[in-house]
Enzyme design. Structure first.
Site, PDB file in Angstrom:
ATOM      1  N   ARG A  18      57.600 -25.973  30.327  1.00 25.33           N
ATOM      2  CA  ARG A  18      56.738 -25.130  30.821  1.00 25.33           C
ATOM      3  C   ARG A  18      57.008 -23.739  30.925  1.00 25.33           C
ATOM      4  O   ARG A  18      56.314 -23.056  30.577  1.00 25.33           O
ATOM      5  CB  ARG A  18      56.136 -25.735  32.203  1.00 25.33           C
ATOM      6  N   LYS A  34      52.399 -19.798  33.914  1.00 24.04           N
ATOM      7  CA  LYS A  34      52.750 -19.739  35.001  1.00 24.04           C
ATOM      8  C   LYS A  34      53.480 -18.206  35.316  1.00 24.04           C
ATOM      9  O   LYS A  34      54.685 -18.213  35.346  1.00 24.04           O
ATOM     10  CB  LYS A  34      53.614 -20.997  35.521  1.00 24.04           C
ATOM     11  N   GLU A  68      40.810 -25.961  40.380  1.00 23.86           N
ATOM     12  CA  GLU A  68      41.933 -26.288  41.050  1.00 23.86           C
ATOM     13  C   GLU A  68      42.268 -25.780  42.418  1.00 23.86           C
ATOM     14  O   GLU A  68      41.340 -24.793  42.590  1.00 23.86           O
ATOM     15  CB  GLU A  68      43.415 -26.224  40.437  1.00 23.86           C
TER      16      GLU A  68
HETATM   17  N1  PXG Z   1      48.182 -25.007  40.325  1.00 23.09           N
HETATM   18  C1  PXG Z   1      48.691 -24.138  40.433  1.00 23.09           C
HETATM   19  C2  PXG Z   1      47.935 -22.629  40.562  1.00 23.09           C
HETATM   20  C3  PXG Z   1      49.903 -23.748  41.046  1.00 23.09           C
HETATM   21  O1  PXG Z   1      50.501 -22.741  41.154  1.00 23.09           O
HETATM   22  C4  PXG Z   1      49.975 -26.283  40.804  1.00 23.09           C
HETATM   23  C5  PXG Z   1      48.630 -26.213  40.429  1.00 23.09           C
HETATM   24  C6  PXG Z   1      50.810 -27.494  40.947  1.00 23.09           C
HETATM   25  O2  PXG Z   1      51.810 -27.651  39.696  1.00 23.09           O
HETATM   26  P1  PXG Z   1      52.841 -28.506  39.812  1.00 23.09           P
HETATM   27  O3  PXG Z   1      53.616 -28.413  38.484  1.00 23.09           O
HETATM   28  O4  PXG Z   1      53.953 -27.933  40.971  1.00 23.09           O
HETATM   29  O5  PXG Z   1      52.543 -29.894  40.025  1.00 23.09           O
HETATM   30  C7  PXG Z   1      50.658 -25.143  40.871  1.00 23.09           C
HETATM   31  C8  PXG Z   1      52.249 -25.116  41.416  1.00 23.09           C
HETATM   32  C9  PXG Z   1      54.626 -22.241  46.443  1.00 23.09           C
HETATM   33  C10 PXG Z   1      54.293 -23.073  45.290  1.00 23.09           C
HETATM   34  O6  PXG Z   1      55.427 -21.937  46.379  1.00 23.09           O
HETATM   35  C11 PXG Z   1      53.497 -23.203  44.309  1.00 23.09           C
HETATM   36  C12 PXG Z   1      53.375 -24.178  43.387  1.00 23.09           C
HETATM   37  C13 PXG Z   1      54.520 -24.810  42.803  1.00 23.09           C
HETATM   38  C14 PXG Z   1      55.609 -24.701  43.999  1.00 23.09           C
HETATM   39  C15 PXG Z   1      55.637 -24.121  44.874  1.00 23.09           C
HETATM   40  O7  PXG Z   1      53.820 -22.226  46.929  1.00 23.09           O
HETATM   41  N2  PXG Z   1      52.200 -24.131  42.391  1.00 23.09           N
END
Ligand code: PXG
Length: 286
Positions: free
Chosen positions: A52, A151, A184
Site C-alpha cells: 500500500r 495514505k 468510513e
Molecule cells: N480509514 C482511514 C482513513 C485510515 O486512516 C483506516 C481506515 C484503517 O486502515 P488499516 O489499514 O489500518 O486497517 C485508516 C488507518 C493513527 C492511525 O495513528 C490511523 C490509522 C492507522 C493506524 C494508526 O491514528 N488509520
C-alpha cells in the site's frame, strides 16, 4: 534509554530525530505513510502495508529510495533497537527538502522515517462497552479530487471530521461520501451486521483500503459469515443489529450508538465479539 528513531539508514535518539523545515512533507503534506503493528516481535501484514505504501507513493510520483526488503529490515532493526515486541510502527516517506513553492521536482532526498512506539487508541473498557459515533458534516474527500486510497501526509479531511466528532463528545466520527453514502471513520473502516451477515462500504465509496478491513473479511470467510461490500446509507447503520470499526490502531472495536440511536441491543453483539476473538487469536497466538 532514549527511544531510537530511524531516518534514512541511521538510528537517532528521539530528541535528535529531526528533518528539515524545508521538507515538503511539512510544507505541503507531500508524502505518504503507514501505521503498522507488531505482535510478539512479528510485524503484522507487513507485505500488505509495504504494497500500500508503494502504491500511495506511485500515485503521487514519489520514488522511495529503498527497496521493500531494505524497508522491511529497517523496521525490524528499529523494533529491536527499542526492544519493542508489541508495538506500533509509523513508517513515513516525505518528498524531501526543497525550495519554497509546490514543485516536487525542486526537492531532493525523500526522508524515510520509522518510529516504533506503543499506542492505545481507546481505553480497554470501550472494547467491552462499545463506542459512540456521530455523523459529521465534513464529507470524505471526493475520490475524483484526491483519492482516499492514497495514505498521504495530508490528513486534514479526517482531522476536520475528528474535531467535529470530539466537539459532539464522540471519540470517532462517521464520514459520508459526496453521494451521501457511508464512507468510513477518520482512522477506521466500518462494518455492520444484519441477519448474521457483514456489510461494509465498497472501496469505490471513496475509502481507504484498510488492511484490518481485509483481515476481517478473511476471518469472516473462515467463520462462514458472508460479507457484502455494498453502498450503505445512514439508515442502514441505524437499523443494523451490530456495528464495529476496524483499523490498525483500533483493531476491532464495537460501536453501540450512532447519532443518538442505539445500535442493536446497545452492547457489543455476538458476531462482533466472535470476530474480535478470532482477531485476537490471529495476532496474539498465530
Ligand atoms: N480509514 C482511514 C482513513 C485510515 O486512516 C483506516 C481506515 C484503517 O486502515 P488499516 O489499514 O489500518 O486497517 C485508516 C488507518 C493513527 C492511525 O495513528 C490511523 C490509522 C492507522 C493506524 C494508526 O491514528 N488509520
Amino acid at each position: 534509554m532514549a527511544l531510537k528513531v530511524y531516518i534514512n539508514g541511521q538510528l537517532y535518539d528521539k530528541q535528535d530525530a529531526k528533518i528539515s523545515v524545508y521538507d515538503h512533507g511539512l510544507l505541503y503534506g507531500d508524502g505518504v505513510f503507514e501505521g503498522i503493528r507488531s505482535y510478539g516481535g512479528r510485524v503484522f501484514r507487513l507485505e500488505q502495508h509495504l504494497e500500500r505504501l508503494w502504491e500511495s507513493a506511485r500515485a503521487i510520483r514519489l520514488e522511495i529510495p529503498l527497496t521493500r526488503q531494505a524497508v522491511s529490515e529497517a523496521i525490524y532493526q528499529t523494533l529491536r533497537a527499542n526492544q519493542i515486541e508489541d508495538g506500533y510502527i509509523r513508517l513515513v516517506v516525505t518528498r524531501g527538502a526543497g525550495t519554497l513553492g509546490l514543485d516536487p521536482n525542486r526537492t531532493s532526498d525523500p526522508q524515510v522515517i520509522i518510529i516504533t512506539d506503543h499506542i492505545a487508541l481507546y481505553p480497554r473498557e470501550l472494547y467491552e462497552r462499545g463506542l459512540e459515533l456521530v455523523t459529521v458534516a465534513t464529507l470524505r474527500n471526493h475520490p475524483a479530487a484526491l483519492s482516499p486510497r492514497i495514505k498521504s501526509l495530508n490528513y486534514l479531511n479526517n482531522i476536520l471530521a475528528k474535531l467535529e466528532g470530539l466537539q459532539a463528545g464522540c471519540s470517532e466520527a462517521l464520514m459520508l461520501n459526496f453521494k451521501g453514502e457511508v464512507a468510513e471513520c477518520t482512522g477506521d473502516n466500518i462494518f455492520l451486521v444484519r441477519g448474521g451477515a457483514l456489510y461494509t462500504p465498497p472501496l469505490d465509496a471513496g475509502i481507504l483500503a484498510g488492511i484490518t478491513r481485509g483481515v476481517v473479511i478473511e476471518l469472516a470467510a473462515e467463520a462462514g459469515i458472508s460479507v457484502h461490500e455494498v453502498p450503505l446509507l445512514r439508515h442502514d447503520v441505524y437499523v443494523a443489529e451490530e456495528c464495529f470499526l476496524t483499523g490498525t490502531a483500533a483493531e476491532i472495536i464495537p460501536v453501540v450508538k450512532v447519532d443518538q440511536r442505539t445500535i442493536g441491543s446497545g452492547s457489543p453483539g455476538p458476531v462482533t465479539r466472535s470476530l474480535m476473538e478470532r482477531f485476537h487469536q490471529l495476532t496474539r497466538s498465530g
